[in-house]
Motif scaffolding. Structure first.
Motif, PDB file in Angstrom:
ATOM      1  N   ALA A  70       0.831  -1.212   0.000  1.00  0.00           N
ATOM      2  CA  ALA A  70       0.000   0.000   0.000  1.00  0.00           C
ATOM      3  C   ALA A  70       0.862   1.258   0.000  1.00  0.00           C
ATOM      4  O   ALA A  70       0.585   2.210  -0.748  1.00  0.00           O
ATOM      5  N   MET A  71       1.911   1.284   0.818  1.00  0.00           N
ATOM      6  CA  MET A  71       2.809   2.441   0.871  1.00  0.00           C
ATOM      7  C   MET A  71       3.440   2.719  -0.489  1.00  0.00           C
ATOM      8  O   MET A  71       3.520   3.862  -0.929  1.00  0.00           O
ATOM      9  N   LEU A  72       3.888   1.655  -1.131  1.00  0.00           N
ATOM     10  CA  LEU A  72       4.568   1.813  -2.414  1.00  0.00           C
ATOM     11  C   LEU A  72       3.618   2.227  -3.527  1.00  0.00           C
ATOM     12  O   LEU A  72       4.038   2.871  -4.482  1.00  0.00           O
ATOM     13  N   HIS A  73       2.349   1.900  -3.391  1.00  0.00           N
ATOM     14  CA  HIS A  73       1.381   2.353  -4.388  1.00  0.00           C
ATOM     15  C   HIS A  73       0.990   3.816  -4.158  1.00  0.00           C
ATOM     16  O   HIS A  73       0.691   4.532  -5.112  1.00  0.00           O
ATOM     17  N   VAL A  74       1.024   4.274  -2.909  1.00  0.00           N
ATOM     18  CA  VAL A  74       0.776   5.684  -2.622  1.00  0.00           C
ATOM     19  C   VAL A  74       1.970   6.519  -3.085  1.00  0.00           C
ATOM     20  O   VAL A  74       1.799   7.599  -3.639  1.00  0.00           O
ATOM     21  N   ASN A  75       3.171   6.012  -2.885  1.00  0.00           N
ATOM     22  CA  ASN A  75       4.393   6.727  -3.259  1.00  0.00           C
ATOM     23  C   ASN A  75       5.294   5.775  -4.063  1.00  0.00           C
ATOM     24  O   ASN A  75       6.190   5.145  -3.499  1.00  0.00           O
ATOM     25  N   PRO A  76       5.063   5.679  -5.363  1.00  0.00           N
ATOM     26  CA  PRO A  76       5.801   4.702  -6.180  1.00  0.00           C
ATOM     27  C   PRO A  76       7.309   4.902  -6.240  1.00  0.00           C
ATOM     28  O   PRO A  76       8.036   3.990  -6.588  1.00  0.00           O
ATOM     29  N   ARG A  77       7.803   6.070  -5.879  1.00  0.00           N
ATOM     30  CA  ARG A  77       9.251   6.319  -5.926  1.00  0.00           C
ATOM     31  C   ARG A  77       9.934   6.028  -4.604  1.00  0.00           C
ATOM     32  O   ARG A  77      11.138   6.164  -4.473  1.00  0.00           O
ATOM     33  N   LEU A  78       9.160   5.616  -3.599  1.00  0.00           N
ATOM     34  CA  LEU A  78       9.688   5.369  -2.265  1.00  0.00           C
ATOM     35  C   LEU A  78      10.504   4.081  -2.216  1.00  0.00           C
ATOM     36  O   LEU A  78      10.136   3.078  -2.815  1.00  0.00           O
ATOM     37  N   GLY A  79      11.590   4.115  -1.494  1.00  0.00           N
ATOM     38  CA  GLY A  79      12.365   2.914  -1.196  1.00  0.00           C
ATOM     39  C   GLY A  79      12.196   2.588   0.282  1.00  0.00           C
ATOM     40  O   GLY A  79      12.188   3.487   1.119  1.00  0.00           O
ATOM     41  N   LEU A  80      12.018   1.326   0.607  1.00  0.00           N
ATOM     42  CA  LEU A  80      11.870   0.881   1.988  1.00  0.00           C
ATOM     43  C   LEU A  80      13.013  -0.054   2.326  1.00  0.00           C
ATOM     44  O   LEU A  80      13.181  -1.084   1.671  1.00  0.00           O
ATOM     45  N   LEU A  81      13.808   0.305   3.319  1.00  0.00           N
ATOM     46  CA  LEU A  81      14.931  -0.523   3.745  1.00  0.00           C
ATOM     47  C   LEU A  81      14.556  -1.199   5.065  1.00  0.00           C
ATOM     48  O   LEU A  81      14.353  -0.526   6.076  1.00  0.00           O
ATOM     49  N   GLU A  82      14.474  -2.506   5.032  1.00  0.00           N
ATOM     50  CA  GLU A  82      14.121  -3.299   6.205  1.00  0.00           C
ATOM     51  C   GLU A  82      15.409  -3.775   6.875  1.00  0.00           C
ATOM     52  O   GLU A  82      16.137  -4.593   6.326  1.00  0.00           O
ATOM     53  N   MET A  83      15.677  -3.245   8.067  1.00  0.00           N
ATOM     54  CA  MET A  83      16.909  -3.555   8.786  1.00  0.00           C
ATOM     55  C   MET A  83      16.718  -4.785   9.667  1.00  0.00           C
ATOM     56  O   MET A  83      15.741  -4.885  10.389  1.00  0.00           O
ATOM     57  N   ASP A  84      17.662  -5.687   9.592  1.00  0.00           N
ATOM     58  CA  ASP A  84      17.699  -6.848  10.476  1.00  0.00           C
ATOM     59  C   ASP A  84      19.035  -6.786  11.201  1.00  0.00           C
ATOM     60  O   ASP A  84      20.030  -7.334  10.739  1.00  0.00           O
ATOM     61  N   GLY A  85      19.046  -6.072  12.331  1.00  0.00           N
ATOM     62  CA  GLY A  85      20.282  -5.851  13.080  1.00  0.00           C
ATOM     63  C   GLY A  85      20.989  -7.125  13.488  1.00  0.00           C
ATOM     64  O   GLY A  85      22.187  -7.269  13.243  1.00  0.00           O
ATOM     65  N   PRO A  86      20.280  -8.091  14.113  1.00  0.00           N
ATOM     66  CA  PRO A  86      20.963  -9.312  14.553  1.00  0.00           C
ATOM     67  C   PRO A  86      21.604 -10.100  13.402  1.00  0.00           C
ATOM     68  O   PRO A  86      22.627 -10.740  13.573  1.00  0.00           O
ATOM     69  N   GLN A  87      20.993 -10.038  12.217  1.00  0.00           N
ATOM     70  CA  GLN A  87      21.540 -10.745  11.063  1.00  0.00           C
ATOM     71  C   GLN A  87      22.504  -9.876  10.256  1.00  0.00           C
ATOM     72  O   GLN A  87      23.082 -10.331   9.275  1.00  0.00           O
ATOM     73  N   ASP A  88      22.619  -8.582  10.625  1.00  0.00           N
ATOM     74  CA  ASP A  88      23.518  -7.656   9.951  1.00  0.00           C
ATOM     75  C   ASP A  88      23.243  -7.589   8.450  1.00  0.00           C
ATOM     76  O   ASP A  88      24.147  -7.730   7.629  1.00  0.00           O
ATOM     77  N   ARG A  89      21.966  -7.361   8.123  1.00  0.00           N
ATOM     78  CA  ARG A  89      21.604  -7.237   6.700  1.00  0.00           C
ATOM     79  C   ARG A  89      20.397  -6.325   6.557  1.00  0.00           C
ATOM     80  O   ARG A  89      19.713  -5.997   7.512  1.00  0.00           O
ATOM     81  N   VAL A  90      20.162  -5.910   5.328  1.00  0.00           N
ATOM     82  CA  VAL A  90      19.031  -5.045   5.011  1.00  0.00           C
ATOM     83  C   VAL A  90      18.379  -5.565   3.735  1.00  0.00           C
ATOM     84  O   VAL A  90      19.043  -6.109   2.863  1.00  0.00           O
TER      85      VAL A  90
END
Length: 123
Positions: A70-90
């Motif tokens: 839904a967020m990406l359809h409201v703002n198609p140019r948006l990038g979402l970075l999902e942080m996983d601190g314990p796994q040290d990745r995004v």
């Protein structure tokens, strides 16, 4: 050239501070500082505050697959970075029906991930 506008949402304090320090030296990026982004309609928030990338914590209830879509359809140019601190990745989510996982997250990789998340704003 306008800087890449980054919002931090629902991150643990320690992770938020690490990200803030990592991005502070990046001259082409700025943090959106308005007392914190809401966890409600983040798509609309990102449009109103001209946010290019939202960084959020893995497992956040505000970022279910349906809400991300839904967020990406409201703002198609948006990038979402999902942080996983314990796994040290995004993981980078964008409107294209795919996501990219960036392993071995280091400070240089975080900056590269933010730039990749903001790449759609130029399109």
């Amino acid at each position: 050239m306008r800087s890449i506008r980054v919002a931090l949402v629902g991150l643990p304090r320690m992770l938020s501070e690490i990200i803030r320090r990592a991005l502070a030296g990046e001259t082409d990026m700025s943090l959106v500082e308005d007392g914190g982004a809401p966890t409600g309609d983040l798509g609309l928030y990102s449009v109103r505050h001209d946010v290019d990338v939202i960084i959020f914590a893995n497992g956040s209830e505000a970022f279910t697959p349906d809400r991300i879509d839904a967020m990406l359809h409201v703002n198609p140019r948006l990038g979402l970075l999902e942080m996983d601190g314990p796994q040290d990745r995004v993981t980078l989510h964008h409107l294209i029906a795919a996501h990219d996982e960036i392993r071995q997250l280091a400070q240089a990789n975080l900056a590269a991930a933010v730039r990749a998340g903001a790449a759609l704003r130029a399109a």
